[in-house]
Write a protein that holds these residues in place. Structure first.
Motif, short mmCIF file in Angstrom:
data_model
loop_
_atom_site.label_atom_id
_atom_site.label_comp_id
_atom_site.label_asym_id
_atom_site.label_seq_id
_atom_site.Cartn_x
_atom_site.Cartn_y
_atom_site.Cartn_z
N GLU A 64 1.02 -1.14 0.18
CA GLU A 64 0.05 -0.03 -0.15
C GLU A 64 0.87 1.31 0.10
N GLU A 65 0.30 2.29 -0.61
CA GLU A 65 1.01 3.48 -0.79
C GLU A 65 1.19 4.29 0.89
N THR A 66 2.38 4.91 0.97
CA THR A 66 2.62 5.79 2.22
C THR A 66 3.34 6.60 2.19
N THR A 67 3.11 7.96 2.62
CA THR A 67 4.19 9.09 2.59
C THR A 67 4.50 9.56 3.84
N LEU A 68 4.33 8.44 4.95
CA LEU A 68 4.62 8.91 6.29
C LEU A 68 6.35 8.62 6.42
N ALA A 69 6.79 9.62 7.30
CA ALA A 69 8.39 9.44 7.69
C ALA A 69 8.44 7.94 8.26
N PRO A 70 9.53 7.34 8.21
CA PRO A 70 9.65 6.04 9.00
C PRO A 70 9.54 6.42 10.45
N ARG A 71 8.74 5.47 11.06
CA ARG A 71 8.65 5.57 12.62
C ARG A 71 8.38 4.44 13.33
N VAL A 72 8.97 4.01 14.46
CA VAL A 72 8.50 2.76 14.80
C VAL A 72 7.95 3.16 16.41
N GLU A 73 7.43 2.01 17.10
CA GLU A 73 7.12 2.14 18.33
C GLU A 73 5.64 2.81 18.35
N THR A 74 4.84 2.92 17.54
CA THR A 74 3.79 3.61 16.87
C THR A 74 2.64 2.62 17.44
N ASN A 75 1.21 3.13 17.37
CA ASN A 75 0.21 2.20 17.59
C ASN A 75 -1.09 2.75 16.60
N GLY A 76 -1.88 1.97 16.37
CA GLY A 76 -2.87 2.53 15.72
C GLY A 76 -4.52 1.75 16.00
N VAL A 113 -8.84 1.09 14.46
CA VAL A 113 -9.52 1.08 13.25
C VAL A 113 -11.02 1.85 13.75
N VAL A 114 -11.42 2.86 12.73
CA VAL A 114 -12.92 3.39 12.89
C VAL A 114 -13.45 3.15 11.68
N GLY A 115 -14.46 2.64 11.54
CA GLY A 115 -15.23 2.42 10.10
C GLY A 115 -14.09 1.94 9.04
N GLU A 116 -13.84 2.78 8.09
CA GLU A 116 -12.95 2.23 6.98
C GLU A 116 -11.62 2.89 7.19
N LYS A 117 -11.40 3.33 8.28
CA LYS A 117 -10.03 4.19 8.34
C LYS A 117 -9.17 3.62 9.27
N ILE A 118 -7.94 3.85 9.09
CA ILE A 118 -6.82 3.46 10.08
C ILE A 118 -6.19 4.72 10.55
N PHE A 119 -6.38 4.70 11.92
CA PHE A 119 -5.52 6.06 12.69
C PHE A 119 -4.17 5.59 13.50
N TYR A 120 -3.22 6.11 12.96
CA TYR A 120 -1.56 5.96 13.54
C TYR A 120 -1.42 7.00 14.44
N PHE A 121 -0.80 6.58 15.51
CA PHE A 121 -0.51 7.64 16.49
C PHE A 121 0.88 7.61 17.08
N GLY A 122 1.63 8.86 17.30
CA GLY A 122 2.78 8.79 17.74
C GLY A 122 3.98 7.90 17.28
N GLY A 123 4.82 7.32 18.28
CA GLY A 123 5.96 6.70 18.02
C GLY A 123 7.14 7.39 17.96
N SER A 124 8.29 6.74 17.39
CA SER A 124 9.64 7.51 17.38
C SER A 124 9.93 7.67 16.00
N VAL A 125 10.37 8.95 15.65
CA VAL A 125 10.98 9.19 14.17
C VAL A 125 12.57 9.69 14.53
N GLY A 126 13.31 8.69 14.12
CA GLY A 126 14.91 9.00 14.20
C GLY A 126 15.13 9.26 15.67
N ASN A 127 14.66 8.45 16.55
CA ASN A 127 14.95 8.21 18.03
C ASN A 127 14.28 9.45 18.78
#
Length: 207
Positions: free
Chosen positions: A5-17, A19-33
């Motif tokens: 799937e296509e993504t324009t997000l900056a690489p990040r880890v330790e995130t979580n998400g 689902v509501v309806g047909e959408k996936i919500f991604y929150f927080g995490g770490s970008v470059g430590n």
């Protein structure tokens, strides 16, 4: 078979998400430590991304779960590496109006040393996570803030069953709390299947 799937997000880890309806919500995490407060949403129908209102604080290694239009972010750490920043905070995100509020804090600060888990069953949140002493804790919370109710109309005969759903994907139903206003007219099970009992009118709610 997996598909990219296509993504324009900056690489990040330790995130979580969640689902509501047909959408996936991604929150927080770490970008470059560095911990982030970012909120990004992927629409599975249009295959597009959008940015939402940022979290109240930066957060990583937290639990996330949803019911109806509400998403709960639980515990975790607001720092880049220090476990001393582990939090008790429970943040509440309303996906319909893009706003944040707070729920009751955890009894102990959880997360920071590893990922946490949370699920919602019949409107109650169950959360599993560890403290800075690496001890596992398991908590239940009945939220004060409840999502807006979906009121669905259906015509069923006596002993007839029909499947109701809050989304095209039937798996979305299991995260909802299904109730009927009059069980003598119709009952509903945890998956949104309505059974007619007798003649009359009642309303089925999905929260």
């Amino acid at each position: 078979e997996w598909a990219m799937e296509e993504t324009t997000l900056a690489p990040r880890v330790e995130t979580n998400g969640a689902v509501v309806g047909e959408k996936i919500f991604y929150f927080g995490g770490s970008v470059g430590n560095v911990a982030t407060d970012a909120v990004d949403v992927y629409d599975t129908r249009t295959h597009t991304w959008e940015t939402r209102n940022a979290m109240p604080t930066t957060r990583r290694l937290f639990a996330a779960t949803s019911i109806g239009n509400i998403i709960y972010l639980i515990g975790g750490s607001g720092s880049d590496t220090a476990s001393s920043m582990t939090t008790k905070d429970v943040s509440v995100y309303n996906t319909q109006n893009d706003t944040w509020s707070k729920a009751t804090d955890l009894p102990l600060a959880l997360g920071g040393y590893g990922p946490m888990s949370a699920v919602i069953i019949n409107g109650d949140i169950y959360c599993l996570g560890s403290t800075t002493q690496a001890k596992t804790h398991f908590y239940k919370l009945t939220p004060e803030e409840q999502p807006e109710s979906n009121i669905l109309a259906v015509l069923v005969g006596e002993n007839e069953q029909k499947q109701l759903s809050v989304a095209l994907n039937l798996s979305m139903n299991t995260g909802m709390a299904w109730t009927t206003e009059d069980e003598s007219i119709a009952s509903v099970d945890p998956n949104g299947i309505v059974t007619g009992v007798s003649e009359g009118v009642t309303r089925i709610h999905a929260r």
